[in-house]
Design an enzyme around this catalytic site. Structure first.
Site, short mmCIF file in Angstrom:
data_model
loop_
_atom_site.label_atom_id
_atom_site.label_comp_id
_atom_site.label_asym_id
_atom_site.label_seq_id
_atom_site.Cartn_x
_atom_site.Cartn_y
_atom_site.Cartn_z
N ASN A 182 0.87 -1.18 0.00
CA ASN A 182 0.00 0.00 0.00
C ASN A 182 0.90 1.23 0.00
O ASN A 182 1.53 1.54 1.02
CB ASN A 182 -0.90 -0.04 1.25
CG ASN A 182 -1.74 1.23 1.39
OD1 ASN A 182 -1.78 2.06 0.49
ND2 ASN A 182 -2.40 1.36 2.53
N TRP A 183 0.94 1.89 -1.13
CA TRP A 183 1.86 3.02 -1.25
C TRP A 183 1.33 4.29 -0.59
O TRP A 183 2.03 5.30 -0.54
CB TRP A 183 2.17 3.29 -2.73
CG TRP A 183 3.13 2.31 -3.33
CD1 TRP A 183 3.79 1.31 -2.66
CD2 TRP A 183 3.55 2.24 -4.69
NE1 TRP A 183 4.61 0.63 -3.54
CE2 TRP A 183 4.47 1.17 -4.79
CE3 TRP A 183 3.25 2.97 -5.83
CZ2 TRP A 183 5.09 0.82 -6.00
CZ3 TRP A 183 3.85 2.63 -7.04
CH2 TRP A 183 4.77 1.57 -7.12
N LYS A 184 0.08 4.28 -0.17
CA LYS A 184 -0.52 5.46 0.46
C LYS A 184 -0.28 6.69 -0.44
O LYS A 184 -0.33 6.55 -1.66
CB LYS A 184 0.02 5.64 1.89
CG LYS A 184 -0.14 4.34 2.69
CD LYS A 184 0.12 4.49 4.16
CE LYS A 184 -0.09 3.14 4.85
NZ LYS A 184 0.07 3.20 6.29
N GLU A 207 -6.69 4.70 8.06
CA GLU A 207 -6.47 6.13 7.79
C GLU A 207 -7.74 6.80 7.29
O GLU A 207 -8.17 7.79 7.89
CB GLU A 207 -5.24 6.30 6.87
CG GLU A 207 -3.97 6.00 7.67
CD GLU A 207 -2.80 5.43 6.88
OE1 GLU A 207 -2.82 5.48 5.65
OE2 GLU A 207 -1.85 4.93 7.53
N GLU A 255 -4.91 -5.13 10.63
CA GLU A 255 -3.90 -4.10 10.79
C GLU A 255 -4.12 -3.37 12.11
O GLU A 255 -4.89 -2.40 12.17
CB GLU A 255 -3.99 -3.08 9.64
CG GLU A 255 -3.69 -3.64 8.28
CD GLU A 255 -3.13 -2.57 7.36
OE1 GLU A 255 -2.02 -2.79 6.85
OE2 GLU A 255 -3.77 -1.52 7.17
N GLY A 308 3.07 2.07 10.82
CA GLY A 308 4.03 3.16 10.72
C GLY A 308 4.81 3.44 11.99
O GLY A 308 5.46 4.47 12.11
N GLY A 326 3.05 -1.16 4.19
CA GLY A 326 3.08 0.25 3.87
C GLY A 326 4.49 0.70 3.52
O GLY A 326 4.98 0.44 2.42
N GLY A 327 5.17 1.32 4.48
CA GLY A 327 6.48 1.94 4.24
C GLY A 327 7.48 1.03 3.51
O GLY A 327 8.15 1.48 2.57
#
Ligand code: 13P
Length: 243
Positions: A9-11, A98, A165, A171, A225-226
């Site tokens: 997930n590149w957000k 988010e 999650e 994060g 994510g990151g």
């Protein structure tokens, strides 16, 4: 046998040019993946078309980071299933913590998003998970159970992914312990009531934690994510070897 799904997930990261550069580095690193897993990337809406063409023929799938439940209309800022299908999108993240937090998305809306995805043959990746304070108050299971039950209402469980999650792990660099993540993923499978539903774990997954996570019996993949922004690191995650 459930197929593992390794999703990034590149957000709100990656321009089209950056996404294309990522694809060129990443493709050769995952060219020989075993057939027991598939890789999905969720770029921002603006990079979907260019990433989709950069990945054509690679077997890597594209997810949207959200999806609206209407086909079209006066919904400023939203994107519909038909618009995503035009660019080869196969999956859509719904209910990520988010948008739940920043845009006050409700379980009911999230369920509508997932239903719309399935109606258009897009696989929803339904995210659920408790906050730090909910876990400390002993409410984690109650919260996740409500999110799961309302989120999957009316869905075809065989075309669904659920991502556990925990918000406190997103994060923060604090990956949930593999045994605890596995326990919650097992509960989620029971609550859905379909033993073959794919259940992922997400929250600070990185190349150092992936092998242990993927060795768990109820974890069928990860939502990253990151660590999915780096082609080498994400390729290491996709090339996991359960320990
Ligand atoms: P991190 O891997 O950066 O913790 O993010 C997890 C996540 O929110 C994936 O959807």
């Amino acid at each position: 046998m459930r197929k593992a799904v390794i999703a990034g997930n590149w957000k709100m990261h990656m321009t089209c040019a950056e996404a294309q550069a990522f694809a060129e580095s990443f493709k050769p690193l995952v060219a020989g993946l075993p057939s027991d897993r598939e890789v999905v990337l969720a770029p921002p809406f603006t990079a979907i078309a260019s990433l989709s063409s950069s990945l054509a023929g690679s077997g890597i799938r594209i997810a949207a980071q959200n999806i609206h439940w209407q086909e079209k209309g006066a919904f400023t800022g939203m994107v519909s299933a038909g618009m995503l299908l035009e660019h080869g999108v196969s999956h859509a993240i719904v209910g990520h913590s988010e948008p739940r937090k920043y845009y006050s998305e409700t379980d009911e809306q999230i369920n509508l998003r997932a239903r719309s995805a399935q109606k258009h043959c897009i696989t929803p990746i339904l995210c659920v998970g408790e906050s730090d304070s909910q876990r400390e108050a002993g409410e984690a299971e109650k919260v996740i159970r409500r999110q799961v039950q309302q989120g999957v209402d009316g869905l075809d469980h065989s075309r669904l992914i659920i991502a556990y999650e925990p918000i406190w792990a997103i994060g923060t660099g604090k990956t949930c312990e593999a045994a605890e993540a596995n326990r919650i993923c097992g509960l989620i499978r029971d609550w859905v009531g379909y033993s073959d539903v794919v259940v992922q774990y997400g929250g600070s997954v990185n190349p150092g934690t992936i092998d242990q996570l993927m060795a768990q019996s109820d974890i069928d993949g990860v939502l990253v994510g990151g660590a999915s922004l780096d082609p080498e690191g994400f390729a290491r995650i996709a090339n996991y070897q359960p320990v």
